[in-house]
Motif scaffolding. Structure first.
Motif, mmCIF file in Angstrom:
data_model
loop_
_atom_site.group_PDB
_atom_site.id
_atom_site.type_symbol
_atom_site.label_atom_id
_atom_site.label_comp_id
_atom_site.label_asym_id
_atom_site.label_seq_id
_atom_site.Cartn_x
_atom_site.Cartn_y
_atom_site.Cartn_z
ATOM 1 N N GLU A 153 1.277 -1.684 -0.688
ATOM 2 C CA GLU A 153 0.286 -0.363 -0.105
ATOM 3 C C GLU A 153 0.894 1.059 -0.046
ATOM 4 O O GLU A 153 2.033 1.062 0.003
ATOM 5 N N ARG A 203 -1.041 2.311 7.597
ATOM 6 C CA ARG A 203 -2.800 2.924 8.408
ATOM 7 C C ARG A 203 -2.531 2.256 9.126
ATOM 8 O O ARG A 203 -3.476 2.779 10.058
ATOM 9 N N ASP A 204 -2.282 1.368 9.619
ATOM 10 C CA ASP A 204 -2.505 0.351 10.781
ATOM 11 C C ASP A 204 -0.903 -0.323 10.956
ATOM 12 O O ASP A 204 -1.579 -1.418 12.201
ATOM 13 N N ARG A 205 -0.386 0.087 10.926
ATOM 14 C CA ARG A 205 1.316 -0.470 11.504
ATOM 15 C C ARG A 205 2.864 0.744 11.130
ATOM 16 O O ARG A 205 2.223 1.516 10.607
ATOM 17 N N CYS A 248 6.716 0.750 10.804
ATOM 18 C CA CYS A 248 7.581 -0.750 10.085
ATOM 19 C C CYS A 248 8.935 0.219 10.414
ATOM 20 O O CYS A 248 9.159 0.839 9.667
ATOM 21 N N GLU A 288 8.706 -4.574 12.263
ATOM 22 C CA GLU A 288 7.097 -4.026 12.253
ATOM 23 C C GLU A 288 5.878 -4.360 13.329
ATOM 24 O O GLU A 288 6.233 -4.831 13.959
ATOM 25 N N SER A 310 2.077 -2.894 14.690
ATOM 26 C CA SER A 310 1.100 -3.120 14.616
ATOM 27 C C SER A 310 0.242 -0.949 15.707
ATOM 28 O O SER A 310 1.681 -1.387 16.845
ATOM 29 N N HIS A 311 -0.404 -0.622 15.227
ATOM 30 C CA HIS A 311 -1.099 0.826 16.135
ATOM 31 C C HIS A 311 -0.596 -0.029 17.629
ATOM 32 O O HIS A 311 -0.660 1.477 18.422
ATOM 33 N N HIS A 312 -1.085 -1.368 18.157
ATOM 34 C CA HIS A 312 -0.932 -1.629 19.954
ATOM 35 C C HIS A 312 0.058 -1.823 20.672
ATOM 36 O O HIS A 312 0.731 -1.789 21.407
ATOM 37 N N GLU A 313 0.870 -2.702 19.709
ATOM 38 C CA GLU A 313 2.472 -2.699 19.882
ATOM 39 C C GLU A 313 3.289 -1.629 19.540
ATOM 40 O O GLU A 313 4.090 -1.455 20.939
ATOM 41 N N ARG A 316 4.096 3.556 18.907
ATOM 42 C CA ARG A 316 3.089 4.201 18.520
ATOM 43 C C ARG A 316 4.308 5.101 18.782
ATOM 44 O O ARG A 316 5.708 5.443 18.535
ATOM 45 N N ALA A 347 -1.370 12.087 14.319
ATOM 46 C CA ALA A 347 -1.932 10.595 14.780
ATOM 47 C C ALA A 347 -1.309 10.514 16.619
ATOM 48 O O ALA A 347 -2.515 10.057 17.098
#
Length: 234
Positions: free
Chosen positions: A16, A154-156, A158, A180, A182-185, A187, A232
């Motif tokens: 993407e 958008r969601d990670r 890297c 990489e 995720s946005h939970h792991e 910021r 963000a």
């Protein structure tokens, strides 16, 4: 801005278009970890590998430039006049006319104790067992170059690296994602409006560890990355 082939490469490995990207680095030497921690992580390199031209320059400097400089300095001393010492005489007379006690030498600054030194040296939070510390322990095993490409999707988040020892941030197109989150792991914590050349940002991980990155390459990419990450994070 990053060249089109960099953007094409980023799009290809992400699948993407990246929301933002920037080349950056840790900016300082990796602090020395405890030996047992380093051994458990595979005893990877903690320093980058320099380009061969740097070693050639060091050899030339040692065998050519330094001897030439020493000979030139020695020649100037031989050709010069002996230095006079009026300042010392004036100092003695002033001391005898007034206070005969010798001047008090300045107090040397107290060196920082071990407790005062930051073991992380501002590079990361200091806990080698957490995500940031483990990432640093494998930093140069992923690539001999200290620079990394941080990409926001958008969601990670890297982190990519190039296998080259030297690279141009605007032309490198052989980078691969090395890790990489995720946005939970993880910021990004960033502030907009930072002076160019001194801008920094941090990656905060879910286990409370953090890694500070600096030396942001290309002003346009850096400005866009900081504004995007700042929005963000806010």
């Amino acid at each position: 801005m990053a060249k089109r082939k960099v953007e094409r490469r980023a799009r290809k490995i992400l699948g993407e278009d990246p929301v933002a990207l920037v080349w950056c680095g840790i900016g300082k030497a990796i602090p020395t970890p405890p030996k047992d921690v380093h051994r458990a992580a595979g005893k990877g390199r903690l320093k980058g590998r320099h380009h061969w031209l740097l070693y050639v320059g060091a050899v030339l400097g040692f065998f050519i430039i330094i001897p030439w400089y020493l000979l030139d300095t020695l020649g100037k001393k031989i050709d010069g006049h002996p230095s006079s010492r009026p300042a010392r005489g004036r100092q003695v007379r002033q001391t005898t006319e007034g206070d005969t006690s010798p001047p008090t030498p300045p107090t040397p600054p107290t060196p920082p104790t071990t407790a005062d030194r930051d073991p992380a040296e501002g590079v990361f939070d200091g806990d080698w067992s957490l995500t940031a510390g483990q990432l640093l322990l494998r930093w140069y095993s992923q690539s001999p170059n200290p620079r990394r490409l941080v990409l926001l999707a958008r969601d990670r988040i890297c982190v990519a690296a190039s296998p080259r020892r030297r690279l141009s941030p605007t032309k490198a197109d052989d980078f691969q994602i090395v890790t990489e989150f995720s946005h939970h792991e993880a910021r990004i914590e960033a502030e907009t409006g930072q002076p160019r050349g001194f801008a920094t940002f941090r990656i905060h991980f879910a286990d409370s560890s953090w890694l500070e990155l600096r030396q942001l390459a290309t002003p346009q990419d850096a400005d866009h990355f900081l504004s995007t990450a700042g929005a963000a994070g806010g």
